[in-house]
Write a protein that holds these residues in place. Structure first.
Motif, short mmCIF file in Angstrom:
data_model
loop_
_atom_site.label_atom_id
_atom_site.label_comp_id
_atom_site.label_asym_id
_atom_site.label_seq_id
_atom_site.Cartn_x
_atom_site.Cartn_y
_atom_site.Cartn_z
N HIS A 143 0.82 -1.21 0.00
CA HIS A 143 0.00 0.00 0.00
C HIS A 143 0.86 1.27 0.00
N GLY A 144 0.22 2.40 -0.23
CA GLY A 144 0.91 3.69 -0.21
C GLY A 144 1.17 4.17 1.20
N LYS A 172 1.14 0.40 -4.71
CA LYS A 172 0.77 1.79 -4.92
C LYS A 172 1.84 2.70 -4.33
N SER A 173 2.38 3.58 -5.12
CA SER A 173 3.30 4.61 -4.65
C SER A 173 4.43 4.03 -3.81
N HIS A 227 -1.77 11.26 -9.19
CA HIS A 227 -0.98 10.20 -8.56
C HIS A 227 -1.85 9.00 -8.14
N SER A 228 -3.14 9.25 -7.91
CA SER A 228 -4.08 8.18 -7.56
C SER A 228 -4.94 7.76 -8.74
#
Length: 243
Positions: free
Chosen positions: A51-52, A124-125, A210-211
């Motif tokens: 996850h981010g 993510k990220s 970014h999302s």
């Protein structure tokens, strides 16, 4: 070498996630969720998603990605980093984040339902960045990496690149990047791929931040944006070469 074969399953419903406990060290463990594809649909690939920095594995985005991949025949494994598992908001130091991700990789490789699968990692990220750092150190453990919004640099700080380790990754990579991503533009990602001669492709989400949120003026429902991303990730996984 052979190709991973991925078939299209447009109307498949993934099974309910299985809750796992992954030991990180002698004292600590994290929760992971396995989203398995139905047996008749499984294609022999596990994707681990980190996850981010500002959310945990129950964020809407991570759940969307995991269920989307499972619906397409890919086993998806999500997890909490130690700091989110323990209810903290500030990410752990680099070594602690990496040791957590490495432990989850071990769990995926040894899980009774997944041990015969090819392994793709990413997230993510921040989750994708940590996956890349782990892969750079242990490149032989993964068949590919998927970055869902790679944080190439902090917003407004293009001089602070997080790319030096990428050259040590031999596995194929897919960068899914929003065209408006403040953490790294399409042009910046392409420049890194070219400069470091990475075995990588990029899929650009037009209008995405970014999302991957796309302005309403583009006239594309957000669900459609997400479905298209998952379709492209699935297609890319089906194209990569594995041992």
């Amino acid at each position: 070498m052979c190709r991973i074969r991925i078939c299209a399953f447009s109307n498949c419903e993934p099974m309910e996630p299985e809750r796992l406990s992954v030991p990180i060290n002698d004292r600590e463990s994290v929760t992971a969720l396995l989203y398995p594809a139905a047996k008749r649909e499984r294609v022999g690939v596990t994707v681990v998603l980190g996850h981010g920095a500002g959310a945990n594995q129950l964020s809407a985005f991570i759940r969307m990605a995991a269920t989307g991949l499972a619906a397409r025949g890919i086993d998806a494994l999500t997890f909490n980093f130690l700091y989110t598992e323990q209810g903290r908001h500030v990410p752990d130091p680099k070594a602690r984040l990496e040791s957590c991700y490495a432990a989850v990789i071990d769990a995926a490789l040894n899980h009774r339902k997944l041990k015969k699968n090819h392994l793709v990692i990413g997230g993510k990220s921040m989750g994708g960045r940590i996956a890349s750092q782990v892969a750079a150190a242990k490149a032989d453990r993964v068949a590919g990496l998927v970055f869902l919004g790679y944080p190439l640099h902090p917003p407004g700080r293009p001089d602070k690149l997080r790319d030096e380790h990428l050259k040590d990754i031999k596995a194929p990579m897919l960068f899914v990047q929003g065209a408006r991503d403040a953490f790294g533009t399409e042009e910046e990602i392409r420049a890194v791929i070219k400069r470091l001669r990475l075995p990588a492709k990029i899929y650009v989400v037009e209008g995405g931040d970014h999302s991957f949120k796309v302005p309403k003026r583009f006239g594309v429902p957000q669900q459609t944006v997400h479905e298209t991303i998952m379709d492209n990730v699935t297609e890319w996984i089906g194209s990569i070469q594995v041992s």
